[in-house]
Design a protein around this motif. Structure first.
Motif, PDB file in Angstrom:
ATOM      1  N   ALA A  51       0.764  -1.196  -0.259  1.00 17.96           N
ATOM      2  CA  ALA A  51       0.223  -0.167   0.202  1.00 17.96           C
ATOM      3  C   ALA A  51       0.834   1.256  -0.671  1.00 17.96           C
ATOM      4  O   ALA A  51       1.667   1.095   0.153  1.00 17.96           O
ATOM      5  N   ALA A  52       0.373   2.408  -0.593  1.00 16.29           N
ATOM      6  CA  ALA A  52       1.344   3.158  -0.586  1.00 16.29           C
ATOM      7  C   ALA A  52      -0.253   4.705  -0.088  1.00 16.29           C
ATOM      8  O   ALA A  52      -1.471   3.957  -1.349  1.00 16.29           O
ATOM      9  N   THR A  53       0.042   5.731  -0.179  1.00 16.31           N
ATOM     10  CA  THR A  53      -0.545   6.839  -0.149  1.00 16.31           C
ATOM     11  C   THR A  53       0.290   7.695  -0.960  1.00 16.31           C
ATOM     12  O   THR A  53       1.761   8.501  -0.741  1.00 16.31           O
ATOM     13  N   LEU A  54      -0.062   8.717  -1.819  1.00 14.70           N
ATOM     14  CA  LEU A  54       0.923   9.706  -2.798  1.00 14.70           C
ATOM     15  C   LEU A  54       0.427  11.008  -2.754  1.00 14.70           C
ATOM     16  O   LEU A  54      -1.276  11.308  -2.923  1.00 14.70           O
ATOM     17  N   HIS A  55       0.885  11.922  -2.801  1.00 19.25           N
ATOM     18  CA  HIS A  55       0.803  13.730  -2.551  1.00 19.25           C
ATOM     19  C   HIS A  55       0.988  14.300  -3.826  1.00 19.25           C
ATOM     20  O   HIS A  55       3.068  14.042  -4.004  1.00 19.25           O
ATOM     21  N   LEU A  56       0.194  14.403  -4.090  1.00 19.08           N
ATOM     22  CA  LEU A  56       0.841  15.875  -5.513  1.00 19.08           C
ATOM     23  C   LEU A  56       0.852  17.474  -5.230  1.00 19.08           C
ATOM     24  O   LEU A  56      -0.754  17.789  -5.056  1.00 19.08           O
ATOM     25  N   ALA A  57       1.802  18.248  -5.657  1.00 19.91           N
ATOM     26  CA  ALA A  57       1.603  19.453  -5.490  1.00 19.91           C
ATOM     27  C   ALA A  57       1.882  19.777  -6.447  1.00 19.91           C
ATOM     28  O   ALA A  57       3.525  20.045  -6.962  1.00 19.91           O
ATOM     29  N   GLN A  58       1.323  20.545  -7.297  1.00 19.34           N
ATOM     30  CA  GLN A  58       1.673  21.591  -8.370  1.00 19.34           C
ATOM     31  C   GLN A  58       2.389  22.666  -8.248  1.00 19.34           C
ATOM     32  O   GLN A  58       1.639  23.783  -7.454  1.00 19.34           O
ATOM     33  N   ASN A  59       3.655  23.057  -9.036  1.00 23.59           N
ATOM     34  CA  ASN A  59       3.991  24.255  -8.639  1.00 23.59           C
ATOM     35  C   ASN A  59       3.695  25.470  -9.889  1.00 23.59           C
ATOM     36  O   ASN A  59       5.675  24.898  -9.574  1.00 23.59           O
ATOM     37  N   ARG A  60       3.778  26.072 -10.555  1.00 22.19           N
ATOM     38  CA  ARG A  60       3.688  26.649 -12.079  1.00 22.19           C
ATOM     39  C   ARG A  60       3.946  25.087 -12.370  1.00 22.19           C
ATOM     40  O   ARG A  60       3.182  24.074 -12.697  1.00 22.19           O
TER      41      ARG A  60
END
Length: 306
Positions: A51-60
């Motif tokens: 199992a995994a948790t992935l967080h994605l945050a876009q900065n430009r």
């Protein structure tokens, strides 16, 4: 103490709209596997490593990725393809269609994703067979919450990981019933879970195509529509069309020629973009176009009453 999270940054060589690209994975605001907040998007993954948790945050122009859990390494490695790194538009040309040309101009960051997780995408599609989106989302949330493990790391409260193939096979009939999943769909989901390793092996065949669809359709209960919905998301198939969809042909017809069509008419309209027909569908969706609201509507079925 939990292991430290893994981090990476992905800077695509093309515009990227994170929300539009990931939209096909959303199963509503109550989806326990995917949630948006002010920081970005959270997604749980049942990777081959755990199992995994992935967080994605876009900065430009950059997407910062952080992952937790036993499958964190796999999740991080899969980020580029998840966000369209392998998506090739080739000679895709919509200059002859003003509607699509404008949709493309307004959505330069739309990419076709590839999750690399076949069973998850197939069971999500099975839940959507011949029912409304509301019914499918309710069933998905109910069963994933009941049988998926808690999301690793600091994921938002209530997030869960898509259950293992073994867990799907062991769900008792009364739980399927209570979740609103009829016997035909539950049998199909169990059949898919029973050959999960074979489904995942189709990823080695590339981004979809006739052989992939043939292998997916060898599962009892998987037809052309469900196979297409699966390959669009799991494999990143740029050409698959969800033939047999209740609403899709009319949407395509109204968008492209201003009148509804049937499946054959839809395929005829999409023929000029053979090889990229799913890209056309995504552009229509991204445009925000909606067909006129008249005619019969699908009735919500409550299978829990029977």
């Amino acid at each position: 103490m939990d292991p430290a999270p893994l981090r990476s940054s992905f800077s695509p060589p093309h515009p990227l709209d994170l929300a539009q690209t990931l939209r096909p994975l959303s199963r509503g605001t109550a989806d326990p596997t995917m949630q948006w907040d002010a920081s970005g998007v959270w997604r749980t993954l049942p990777t081959p490593l755990g199992a995994a948790t992935l967080h994605l945050a876009q900065n430009r122009g950059t997407v910062d990725a952080t992952a937790w859990g036993d499958g964190a390494e796999w999740a991080i490695a899969a980020v580029p393809e998840l966000l369209g790194a392998g998506d090739d538009a080739g000679d895709f040309d919509v200059s002859g269609n003003p509607f699509l040309l404008e949709a493309q101009r307004r959505n330069p960051g739309l990419r076709l994703l590839r999750t690399g997780l076949v069973l998850e995408m197939m069971i999500a599609a099975i839940f959507e067979q011949k029912v409304t989106g509301k019914e499918a989302r309710r069933a998905w949330a109910t069963l994933v919450r009941a049988h998926g493990e808690a999301a690793p790391g600091p994921a938002p409260s209530g997030m869960r990981v898509f259950p293992s193939a073994g867990a799907w096979r062991l769900i008792p009939s009364w739980e399927w019933h209570a979740a609103g999943v009829d016997p035909q769909r539950s049998r199909t989901a169990i059949a898919a879970a029973s050959v999960a390793s074979g489904l995942e092996r189709t990823l080695a065949l590339g981004r979809g195509g006739a052989e992939v669809a043939k292998r997916l359709r060898s599962v009892p209960g998987i037809g052309i529509w469900t196979a297409a919905e699966t390959t669009q998301r799991a494999h990143g198939d740029a050409d698959s069309v969800s033939v047999g969809d209740y609403h899709l042909p009319a949407v395509v017809g109204w968008a492209l020629i201003g009148s509804p069509v049937d499946d054959d008419g839809m395929l005829e309209l999409l023929a000029p973009w053979a090889g990229q027909r799913q890209r056309v569908m995504r552009l229509i969706e991204a445009s925000g176009f909606a067909k006129p609201r008249f005619g019969p509507r699908m009735t919500i079925q409550d299978h829990r009453r029977h």
